[in-house]
Every structure is written in structure tokens, then in C-alpha cells.
Design an enzyme around this catalytic site. Structure first.
Site, PDB file in Angstrom:
ATOM      1  N   TYR A  96       2.875 -36.742 -38.136  1.00  0.00           N
ATOM      2  CA  TYR A  96       3.581 -37.807 -37.603  1.00  0.00           C
ATOM      3  C   TYR A  96       4.243 -37.956 -36.479  1.00  0.00           C
ATOM      4  O   TYR A  96       5.427 -37.649 -36.560  1.00  0.00           O
ATOM      5  CB  TYR A  96       4.318 -38.705 -39.015  1.00  0.00           C
ATOM      6  CG  TYR A  96       3.543 -38.605 -40.427  1.00  0.00           C
ATOM      7  CD1 TYR A  96       2.163 -38.812 -40.246  1.00  0.00           C
ATOM      8  CD2 TYR A  96       4.157 -38.504 -41.364  1.00  0.00           C
ATOM      9  CE1 TYR A  96       1.526 -39.044 -41.167  1.00  0.00           C
ATOM     10  CE2 TYR A  96       3.577 -38.661 -42.720  1.00  0.00           C
ATOM     11  CZ  TYR A  96       2.183 -38.878 -42.591  1.00  0.00           C
ATOM     12  OH  TYR A  96       1.431 -38.968 -43.917  1.00  0.00           O
TER      13      TYR A  96
ATOM     14  N   HIS B 164      -2.467 -31.385 -46.166  1.00  0.00           N
ATOM     15  CA  HIS B 164      -2.490 -32.595 -45.606  1.00  0.00           C
ATOM     16  C   HIS B 164      -4.043 -32.857 -45.037  1.00  0.00           C
ATOM     17  O   HIS B 164      -4.513 -32.208 -43.933  1.00  0.00           O
ATOM     18  CB  HIS B 164      -1.888 -32.979 -44.211  1.00  0.00           C
ATOM     19  CG  HIS B 164      -1.462 -34.332 -43.849  1.00  0.00           C
ATOM     20  ND1 HIS B 164      -0.616 -34.440 -42.744  1.00  0.00           N
ATOM     21  CD2 HIS B 164      -1.795 -35.542 -44.385  1.00  0.00           C
ATOM     22  CE1 HIS B 164      -0.610 -35.921 -42.774  1.00  0.00           C
ATOM     23  NE2 HIS B 164      -1.398 -36.351 -43.608  1.00  0.00           N
TER      24      HIS B 164
END
Length: 337
Positions: free
Chosen positions: A56, A140
Site C-alpha cells: 500500500y 498477501h
């Protein structure tokens, strides 16, 4: 805010979680003051679970979240981050990241689910956040990396969990089938399920949710607005569904669900937040929140009364699957876990 424990661990999550992807400049620039104010508003609303990742904003989300939480009592909140994308120097920068975040691309992501990659990623995350530990670590998006993720990354995380370094481990993905495999075949405690158990998509009922119930493991629901289509009282053409322009048929279906919500004295976004809790395996809904105004709105939507009869009507009208649990069914099944 009510808290629910990740089964077989000591980690408890508030009903709502703060998704920090957007304060990493997802799709647009977010001022640091707005990001800090959003975290402060989440704290004031009783939210104590915060989720971030190196992906992110190429570490920006982790840095901003860590700074915003720095003066809070460490024992009073839970932070999750993720492994699988190492941030390394970018030898060929073009100026701006090309994966949806408005940040400089001095770094780039490199897939790595090896044991060494996991340990390095965690060390880097702790440095960026300034935290002494992570409460939850997810693999992830290991969609194309099952073997290494299952054989190397998850055992490395399990070792750290068993040593007390991490409280809980799991995986976070936009698909449900592989998450079910992680629950069945690895030491995962919890999975973060994005977009696959919502008012418009209940495909998780075919795999990961039955797995969680059978194994007594936990699920965190993310992406409950399906990229925005369920975020407004009246869906409209041009809104997004799973990061793309929503097809007209889905817009019409969302509008029909909104009509039923209105007939029950509630709203579509409030129902979208409440819906995942009908399943006993889901212990938290995590929402991306960019500003303090968005935090306050989502907290109000969470508090809005959504009657159990709504789910019955949606099932009767074929707007959600017939095997969706109502709140009453979920409470009964939760007692059986």
C-alpha cells in the site's frame, strides 16, 4: 465497540477494522493531515483493529499508520500487515507507481514468499511502522505462488507465532478457493476475504466459509462494498464493481436490494456492512477509510439497525443465495462451534 476473538488465539478484533490502503495514496493523494485525522477518528469511534501492508503506497501506508498510532497504548490495539511483496530499489523509475498508488516509484515490489523473504519483510515493516511487534501477519495475494507460500512462508510465520512473536497468522486474497486451502492445509488461524461474501457475491459459501466453520477458524471480511457499488443508498450507472465499471445488470440488482433495504427502514451500505456478520465464521469487517468524515459515516452505518427479516426477504426474492444464513441461523451455528 464489541470485540471477537480469532479462534484458538489470544487476538481479539473490534467489529470494525480500519483498512489503511487508502491512506497510502490509493488512486489519489491523501494529505498526511487527513490520514492522521482518519486514524484519530477511528480511535474515537472505538475501532482498535488496523490493517496495512508494504504494497500500500510502497510503504507509505505503514509509515503513516505507525506514526498515527505511536502515542497510543500498544496493548489497546491490534495491527496486521502482510508479507509476499518485498520492497526493493527500483533501477528504472518512471516517476509514479504503476499499481494504483500515487507515490514516487523509487521502490518496486518483488514477489517473495521464501522464509528469508518473510523475515526480511517483517523486519522492514517493523522499521517503517515503528512498532515493536505485529499482532497478525497475512500472506498477501499468493494466488500464483501457492507452493512457496504454503511450504515456506506459512511455516516461517507459524514458527514466529509459536514463539509468541506474532499473535495470529493467515492469508489475505480476493479469491476464496485458495483461502479455503490455507485453512485446511496450513497452520493459518485467520484469513482476510476480500469481496467474496457481500450482498452481490456469496461465492465464499462454496469453500472458505464452510472450511472456517468445520475447522473452528476465523474470517475477516474486506471489500464489502465491492469497490463502491454498495457504498451508496442508491447505486447508479458508472459506479465500480471489483475495480471495474459495474455491469448494468449488477447495478439493477444493487438497486433492487436497496429497495428492499428501504422497505425495512435501513440503507444499502448499512446492510452491506451488516451482512457478513450473519455468518458465524466472520468476526470482523474491515473498511478502507481515507478521511475522518468517512470513518464517522462508516461507524454510523455500522450502528444502524438492520433487521434479520431483511435477509429473509432478500432470500425470498432471489437477491441473495438461498443458503445464506440469517442472523438467527448464525447465532445458532456460532453456539455449535
Amino acid at each position: 465497540m464489541h470485540q471477537r476473538k480469532i479462534h484458538h488465539t489470544s487476538v481479539s478484533l473490534t467489529d470494525l477494522g480500519f483498512g489503511a490502503s487508502v491512506i497510502g495514496n490509493l488512486y489519489q493523494v491523501t494529505a498526511v493531515e487527513d490520514a492522521t485525522a482518519a486514524v484519530e477518528a477511528a480511535w474515537e469511534a472505538g475501532i482498535r483493529y488496523f490493517d496495512t501492508a508494504p504494497h500500500y503506497g510502497l510503504g507509505l501506508s505503514e509509515r503513516r499508520l505507525g506514526a498515527a498510532l505511536r502515542d497510543r497504548p500498544r496493548g489497546e490495539y491490534v495491527v496486521s500487515s502482510k508479507v509476499g511483496r518485498l520492497l526493493v530499489p527500483n533501477d528504472q523509475p518512471r516517476g509514479v507507481d504503476d499499481e494504483g498508488f500515487v507515490v514516487r516509484d523509487d521502490l518496486r515490489r518483488r514477489w517473495d514468499f521464501s522464509r528469508d523473504g518473510v523475515l526480511r519483510s517483517l523486519e522492514d515493516t517493523l522499521e517503517r511502522t515503528g512498532l515493536d511487534r505485529l499482532d497478525i501477519v497475512y500472506l498477501h495475494d499468493p494466488d500464483d505462488h501457492w507452493q512457496q507460500a504454503a511450504d515456506e512462508a506459512m511455516p516461517a510465520l507459524a514458527e514466529l507465532r509459536d514463539q509468541g512473536v506474532i499473535g495470529a497468522i493467515g492469508a489475505g486474497m480476493n479469491q476464496s478457493a485458495m483461502l479455503a486451502r490455507f485453512l485446511h492445509e496450513t497452520a493459518a488461524d485467520v484469513v482476510m476475504l476480500a469481496g467474496r461474501y457481500t450482498l452481490l457475491d456469496q461465492s465464499a459459501l462454496d469453500d472458505v466459509l464452510p472450511a472456517a466453520r468445520a475447522l473452528g477458524k476465523s474470517v475477516v471480511a474486506a471489500g464489502v462494498f465491492n469497490s463502491g457499488l454498495l457504498s451508496r443508498d442508491r447505486p447508479a450507472e458508472g459506479m465500480k464493481y471489483d475495480y471495474q465499471d459495474a455491469p448494468p445488470a449488477l447495478v439493477a440488482r444493487a438497486q433492487a436490494i436497496a429497495d428492499v433495504c428501504a422497505a425495512h427502514g435501513t440503507t444499502l451500505p448499512a446492510a452491506a456492512i451488516a451482512f457478513p456478520y450473519t455468518h458465524p465464521g466472520i468476526i470482523n469487517v474491515t473498511l478502507g477509510m481515507r478521511t475522518s468524515e468517512q470513518v464517522r459515516r462508516n461507524a454510523e452505518l455500522h450502528d444502524q439497525h438492520v433487521p434479520d427479516a431483511l435477509w429473509d426477504d432478500l432470500r425470498a426474492q432471489g437477491l441473495i443465495r438461498s443458503d445464506v444464513l440469517t442472523g438467527r441461523d448464525g447465532e445458532r451455528d456460532a453456539r455449535c462451534l
